[in-house]
Scaffold this motif. Structure first.
Motif, short mmCIF file in Angstrom:
data_model
loop_
_atom_site.label_atom_id
_atom_site.label_comp_id
_atom_site.label_asym_id
_atom_site.label_seq_id
_atom_site.Cartn_x
_atom_site.Cartn_y
_atom_site.Cartn_z
N PHE A 24 0.90 -1.24 -0.02
CA PHE A 24 0.06 0.15 0.03
C PHE A 24 0.97 1.30 -0.07
O PHE A 24 1.66 1.25 0.91
CB PHE A 24 -1.08 0.05 1.20
N PRO A 26 0.29 5.44 0.16
CA PRO A 26 -0.89 6.33 0.27
C PRO A 26 -0.68 7.39 -0.88
O PRO A 26 0.36 7.50 -1.56
CB PRO A 26 -0.38 7.34 1.38
N TRP A 188 -11.14 6.87 7.46
CA TRP A 188 -10.50 7.19 6.12
C TRP A 188 -9.58 8.18 6.71
O TRP A 188 -8.38 8.44 5.90
CB TRP A 188 -11.46 7.47 5.03
N ALA A 191 -6.87 6.22 7.76
CA ALA A 191 -6.41 4.96 6.93
C ALA A 191 -5.76 5.31 5.45
O ALA A 191 -5.02 4.48 5.11
CB ALA A 191 -7.58 3.95 6.77
N PHE A 192 -6.11 6.47 5.30
CA PHE A 192 -5.47 6.78 3.63
C PHE A 192 -4.07 6.72 4.03
O PHE A 192 -3.35 6.79 2.88
CB PHE A 192 -5.97 8.35 3.41
N TYR A 194 -2.38 5.08 7.31
CA TYR A 194 -1.97 4.03 8.22
C TYR A 194 -2.32 2.68 7.48
O TYR A 194 -2.22 1.67 8.27
CB TYR A 194 -2.05 4.47 9.41
N ASN A 195 -3.41 2.66 6.69
CA ASN A 195 -4.11 1.31 6.40
C ASN A 195 -4.64 0.58 7.54
O ASN A 195 -5.34 0.94 8.52
CB ASN A 195 -3.60 0.73 5.18
N SER A 196 -4.24 -0.46 7.61
CA SER A 196 -4.45 -1.63 8.59
C SER A 196 -4.29 -1.06 9.97
O SER A 196 -4.74 -1.78 10.89
CB SER A 196 -3.85 -3.06 8.41
N THR A 198 -4.29 1.70 11.36
CA THR A 198 -5.33 2.61 11.63
C THR A 198 -6.22 2.53 13.15
O THR A 198 -6.12 3.43 13.98
CB THR A 198 -6.34 2.84 10.59
N HIS A 287 -10.58 3.78 0.26
CA HIS A 287 -10.35 2.42 0.46
C HIS A 287 -11.11 2.14 1.83
O HIS A 287 -10.72 2.80 2.75
CB HIS A 287 -8.82 2.10 0.50
N ARG A 288 -11.28 0.85 1.96
CA ARG A 288 -11.65 0.15 3.13
C ARG A 288 -10.69 -0.90 3.50
O ARG A 288 -9.89 -1.41 2.35
CB ARG A 288 -13.05 -0.49 3.11
N PHE A 289 -10.26 -1.04 4.58
CA PHE A 289 -9.30 -2.02 5.01
C PHE A 289 -9.72 -3.12 5.76
O PHE A 289 -10.63 -2.66 6.70
CB PHE A 289 -8.12 -1.36 5.59
#
Ligand SMILES: Cc1cc2nc3c(=O)[nH]c(=O)nc-3n(C[C@H](O)[C@H](O)[C@H](O)COP(=O)(O)O)c2cc1C
Length: 538
Positions: A24, A26, A188, A191-192, A194-196, A198, A287-289
């Protein structure tokens, strides 16, 4: 293994086994706004309120034993002041530091704004809503706190405070009231970047914000007793947010000043009215993680699951190992600064530590005491009164006058007075730097590095998956208390999640005790007169 247990394990191991999505990157150009934007809503500017000079950090950490129903009530001035001093923008960060985004400093569009609370990555993902009923000074409704304008945006008109009370259920902490602060996290917004990761970060951010409020209020005889357990779906329904996009992490009932002209009326309960205004998303692609969605689902709250203090007893940290040599601590340096002033001068040190002049042992004792006393949030997060809390504290001493470098466990309950117990008898500098992921700190130059620990898995076993939010909220709280103490003492401070947790467990022997190292908190002197430019807004 339950999903929250699995997430906790994956987070601790992420320095060795990266979490999905491994590739991933950003998309900075398509990031979300720094806070929510509700277009076309009525806006009410908030006052900044006064703050008494006697409301010191010392008092905040050790408030007079006032019965909760004798706490001073909130009014609009106090609410405005507390919001300004926690999540409100107070100035622009223009100091030269060691973060990799330093070149963005002069550009207004990429400006970094200062706030009283710390937040992972500077992303401030908590949305603060005020659900105010008939006893409040404004038309009853649901208001959103717009941090950049320090104002309230009315999202719904009408008294829906009964809906919050219903969601809180029986045995809810705090006063009988029709005024509630509700803390949501729009995933989001974090998460945009730090993704998972977050969920781990934002659950600490919530604790940092709650701790700011609790310190701010308790120093001046007011009270903040958050609820982390309530029927979360009722509140996401009321706020009109998708349960996968935004979690509701805490509700704070506020004792409100009774106004002779606005008697509190019984409020309607039930009903399905909900906020219809929606946040205008800036990102074209959101995105959703999976890990975040899963953690939101399994940790979603139910009022009926609210733990009693004794339910947490099985998850308390073990007492320090008495075999380690005892090092007495002196009387802590006094924390006389008022909480507002300490929050205004709070900032992360970001590479400015300089050990030429060591910290004093009294400063270390004060910092440890603040980190220990600040690792609590009251309300339904509380353990048994008078007993220990859910977190423990280690410290790597690097440069402290009169204390040999090494790693220690802090023992606030030693019958002869708060003390350190030796764990590792060698200087920690090389270990600390080797196990730090970023390049923005020289950890060896910090006077000391505090390491809060908790028995995350034991907490999950004791109270269920929502215990993840509880543990991390307490870690966020100790981080904020440490920052505020550093500021009150005129010391540099910085906290970080970017370290290899497994190495810390090995170095400190945490596995045998079921403890996880959840954060590192650096304190110490900074280089004298670091380059800065003052740009105050409040
Ligand atoms: C839970 C949490 C995790 C953090 N992790 C890091 C980190 O890994 N590295 C770092 O340099 N700062 C970290 N910080 C500090 C934030 O980056 C900092 O608070 C934010 O950028 C705002 O800057 P300020 O503290 O100077 O106001 C963290 C803060 C919190 C509350």
């Amino acid at each position: 293994m339950g999903e929250a247990h699995a997430y906790a394990t994956a987070i601790m191991n992420r320095g060795r086994t990266p979490m999905e999505p491994v590739d991933f990157v950003p998309n900075w150009a398509d990031g979300p706004r720094k806070s929510k934007l509700y277009r076309g809503t009525d806006t009410t500017p908030l006052p900044d309120g006064d703050y008494p000079a006697h409301a010191s950090l010392q008092r905040a950490l050790d408030p007079a034993d006032t019965p909760p129903d004798a706490a001073d009530p909130f009014d609009l001035d106090a609410l405005g002041g507390m919001l300004r001093d926690s999540y409100g923008v107070t100035g622009r960060r223009l100091g030269v530091q060691a973060n990799t985004d330093l070149p963005a400093l002069p550009h207004y569009r990429m400006a970094t704004w200062s706030r009283g609370s710390a937040a992972g990555g500077g992303l401030y993902p908590v949305s603060v809503y005020w659900v105010s009923g008939a006893s409040g000074p404004l038309t009853p409704g649901v208001h959103h706190y717009a941090t950049s304008r320090h104002s309230l945006q009315r999202l719904l008109t009408g008294d829906v405070s009964g809906r919050v009370r219903e969601a809180l259920g029986e045995r809810a902490p705090g006063p009988e009231t029709d005024q509630y602060l509700v803390l949501g996290v729009k995933y989001w917004q974090n998460a945009f970047k730090y993704n998972s990761f977050t969920f781990h970060v934002v659950s600490m951010d919530v604790g940092a914000l709650l701790a700011t409020w609790r310190l701010w209020a308790r120093a001046r005889g007011m009270e903040i007793e958050p609820a982390l357990w309530f029927d979360e779906h009722r509140l996401t329904d009321l706020l009109g947010v998708g349960a996968e996009e935004e979690g509701v992490f805490a509700v704070v009932p506020l004792r409100w000043r009774r106004d002779a002209h606005r008697p509190s009326a019984p409020t309607a309960t039930g009903g399905t009215v909900a906020v219809t205004a929606s946040d205008s998303e800036r990102s074209r692609t959101v995105h959703r993680f999976e890990d975040v969605t899963t953690m939101q689902r399994v940790t979603a709250g139910r009022a009926a699951d609210r733990p009693a203090p004794q339910d947490l007893t099985a998850a308390l940290p073990l007492p320090p190992d008495a075999a380690g040599p005892r090092v007495a601590l002196p009387e802590p340096a006094p924390l006389t600064a008022d909480v507002r002033s300490a929050l205004r001068s709070r900032r992360s040190s970001f590479g400015r530590f300089d050990a030429q002049q060591p910290m004093t042992a009294a400063e270390l004792a004060a910092t440890l005491r603040a980190a220990h006393l600040g690792a609590e949030l009251g309300g339904d997060t509380a353990t048994e009164p008078g007993g220990p809390g859910l977190t423990g504290l280690y410290v790597f001493v690097n440069h402290v006058t009169g204390i040999a470098p090494g790693a220690y466990r802090y023992d606030p309950y030693d019958p002869e007075g708060p003390a350190l117990r030796g764990v590792v008898d060698r200087a920690g500098g090389p270990f600390l730097q080797r196990n730090y992921f970023l390049a923005n700190y020289n950890l060896e130059q910090a006077g000391a590095v505090l390491v809060p620990v908790a028995r995350t898995h034991a907490v999950l076993d004791a109270v269920g998956d929502r215990g993840y939010r509880l543990t991390n909220a307490l870690i966020g709280a100790t981080a904020q208390a440490t920052y505020t103490a550093g500021s009150a003492l005129g010391l540099g401070c910085g906290v970080a999640l970017g370290f290899d947790n497994i190495s810390y467990a090995e170095e400190l022997g945490l596995d045998a005790r079921g403890e996880s190292a959840l954060l590192i908190m650096m304190v110490g002197r900074e280089r004298p007169r670091p380059a800065d430019f003052r740009y105050d807004l409040a």
